[in-house]
Design an enzyme around this catalytic site. Structure first.
Site, PDB file in Angstrom:
ATOM      1  N   LYS A 168       0.835  -1.206   0.000  1.00 12.84           N
ATOM      2  CA  LYS A 168       0.000   0.000   0.000  1.00 12.84           C
ATOM      3  C   LYS A 168       0.875   1.264   0.000  1.00 12.84           C
ATOM      4  CE  LYS A 168      -3.954   1.765   2.734  1.00 12.84           C
ATOM      5  NZ  LYS A 168      -4.751   1.451   3.939  1.00 12.84           N
TER       6      LYS A 168
ATOM      7  N   SER B  21      -9.540   1.450   3.358  1.00 13.93           N
ATOM      8  CA  SER B  21      -8.706   2.215   2.446  1.00 13.93           C
ATOM      9  C   SER B  21      -7.704   1.395   1.658  1.00 13.93           C
ATOM     10  CB  SER B  21      -7.968   3.301   3.229  1.00 13.93           C
ATOM     11  OG  SER B  21      -7.074   2.745   4.181  1.00 13.93           O
TER      12      SER B  21
ATOM     13  N   SER C  98      -9.919  -1.046   7.268  1.00 15.02           N
ATOM     14  CA  SER C  98      -9.240  -0.791   5.994  1.00 15.02           C
ATOM     15  C   SER C  98      -8.541  -1.992   5.392  1.00 15.02           C
ATOM     16  CB  SER C  98      -8.240   0.360   6.153  1.00 15.02           C
ATOM     17  OG  SER C  98      -8.919   1.583   6.259  1.00 15.02           O
TER      18      SER C  98
END
Length: 540
Positions: free
Chosen positions: A126, A207, A231
């Protein structure tokens, strides 16, 4: 529960840039036929489809594949369906050194040195995790474009030491969904909108949207996401994969753009529980810069795969949250099947009422996150190679560059956060203590009262339409949220499809109960086999 959902609902009781203009239309206004499968290569079967870490190691050991050939196949796949075709837009940047790293690892293997199960395995991470290389770390924000970290995040150093190849970085909900209450999961000003690979006009959740989509679409072997509250678990569920939020302190957080020192952690996102367990153990190490890894109260393992047993549910008591029954008929059917499967594996089902014990904590999580985000982000930016050095400067940058950074939703969470005091505030200290102690006592009390191995419930309802104008429309559930607030571990595993959209089941328990949770999750996965690769449908 996703943070924006929590902010909107403000209570545990309710648990239940580029390219973005294409998503202004409603899902139901798609001009393409429902069966459309836009330019997905059909002439050949992807050689690495649904492949596991163990499969890859066997093929590299036999000489059938090399680390370089594996990287080349994934790069071709990314070009075909992430950059073109369905244009999933899950990867924000590729590592220009990936092939060179693969060559080095192939040479090591040729000389009889294999570092372990991750040797030569491509990983996507990420874009809020530092890499001390040619790639940027931006949290998806144009404000950090050009920011290259001076060194690796601690877990990235461990990943490299284990022989993994960092293939690239994944797109995310900008600032990990902590900028606006109307943000769209998977949208960032730097990366645009990530799609759901099952039905392209549906949200990938966030996310860690890019990591979830990339793993589901077989763009990598494994990936890493980060979570404060939902997330990892939500995109894992909505993208039909396995996600683990470890106990806070199991993995280091040094070098990760923060929200909350109480709740943040990175974690594995994979297609199988086995791969998640391998990755989990490889990055479990003590970091002198993250005191939570020095204060761990529990047994820490470097090999979590040892706990994966097909009979891991036999004789185990599993708590099912009573308030999550009879909410959505399609999810209810999946939950009923889940219960039947684990009963068939020898589990004992006990209905519980945990959520009701947390009803007096309304709004407290959001208050804590605002305090801790301001403190943590200012500390991170002060040491970063970025042009903005404080939250205040970031807010000003966004205002100055509003057309490109905030074309759809603004930064009201940033504004509210900037107004907060520091962590010595009496309000912060008292709220933090009440929220943490009450949540932990409720979870531990429920587990102990019934002798439970884990508490379970659906991670979410069916995914919603991507909507950058109004933001996300969460469909209830969020069983992972109490564990997230407590800093406890949770694992989400595919439970099946509802109207073509994946739904995951979440297992959670007390601190450092990863071995027990992995055993239960693995036993369910092996008995149910609910993972289904995406079909890239245009719309429902």
């Amino acid at each position: 529960m996703n943070r924006r959902h929590f902010i909107r609902q403000t209570t545990f009781v309710s648990l239940t840039g580029s390219g973005a203009l294409a998503y202004l239309a409603s899902c139901t206004k798609s001009k393409q036929p429902k069966s459309a499968n836009p330019a997905v290569p059909e002439s050949e079967t992807f050689a690495l489809q649904e492949i596991t870490i163990s499969d890859l190691q066997q093929k590299m050991t036999s000489g059938e594949l090399t680390a370089r050939s594996i990287v080349e196949m994934y790069l071709k796949r990314i070009e075909q369906i992430d950059r073109n075709g369905p244009n999933l837009n899950s990867i924000i940047e590729l590592n220009p050194d990936a092939l060179a790293i693969a060559d080095t690892l192939d040479e090591e293997r040729k000389n009889g040195k294999a570092r372990g199960p991750l040797h030569g395995i491509p990983v996507l991470i990420k874009d809020n995790i530092d890499t001390g290389d040619k790639m940027m770390t931006t949290a998806g924000s144009l404000a950090l474009e050009g920011h290259r970290a001076s060194k690796d995040a601690f877990i990235i150093g461990e990943l490299r030491n284990a022989g993994a190849i960092i293939l690239g970085k994944t797109n995310l909900s900008e600032w990990a969904n902590f900028r606006s209450t109307r943000s769209s999961s998977g949208w960032s000003s730097r990366g645009g909108q990530t799609k759901n690979p099952y039905i392209l006009d549906r949200s990938p959740c966030g996310s860690s949207s890019g990591s979830g989509t990339a793993v589901a679409a077989n763009l990598c072997a494994i990936a890493i996401g980060t979570e404060t509250d939902g997330s990892i678990n939500c995109p894992a569920s909505i993208n039909g994969i396995v996600g683990i939020k470890p106990t806070v302190g199991l993995w280091s957080r040094t070098g990760i753009i923060p929200i909350s020192k109480t709740q943040d952690t990175a974690g594995p996102m994979t297609r199988t529980v086995s791969d998640a367990a391998i990755l989990l153990g490889a990055l479990t190490a003590t970091d002198t810069e993250d005191k939570t890894t020095n204060e761990r109260q529990g047994t820490i393992w470097r090999d979590y795969a040892q706990f994966l047993k097909a009979d891991g549910l036999k004789g185990k008591k599993i708590g099912i949250e009573k308030s999550f029954l009879k909410k959505h008929e399609a999810v209810d059917a999946l939950l009923k099947n889940f219960i039947e499967v684990i009963k068939g594996q020898g589990a004992i089902i006990i209905e519980i009422e945990l959520i009701d014990k947390l009803k007096d904590l309304e709004g407290m999580e959001f208050e804590i996150l605002k305090y801790e985000f301001k403190d943590g982000l200012n500390k991170y930016l002060a040491k970063a190679n970025a042009s903005v050095k404080t939250l205040e400067e970031l807010i000003k940058f966004n205002i100055t560059n509003e057309a490109s950074v905030m074309p759809f939703f603004k930064q009201e969470i940033f504004d509210a956060t900037q107004a907060m005091g520091d962590l010595s505030s009496k309000d912060y200290i008292s709220i933090h203590e009440k929220l943490l102690s009450t949540t932990r006592k409720a979870i531990d009390g429920t587990l102990n009262e019934h002798g439970l191995t884990a508490i379970c419930g659906p991670a979410n309802g069916p995914s919603w339409c991507i909507d950058v104008v109004n933001g996300d429309s969460f469909t209830g559930y969020g069983m992972y949220s109490p564990a997230a607030v407590a800093g406890y571990p949770s694992i989400t595993v595919p439970m099946g499809l509802a109207l073509g959209l994946p739904i995951g089941i979440t297992f959670f328990g007390t601190a450092f109960s990863e071995p027990e949770l992995l055993a239960a999750a693995y036993a369910y996965e092996q008995a149910s086999k609910k993972r289904t690769p995406p079909s890239f449908r245009t719309t429902v």
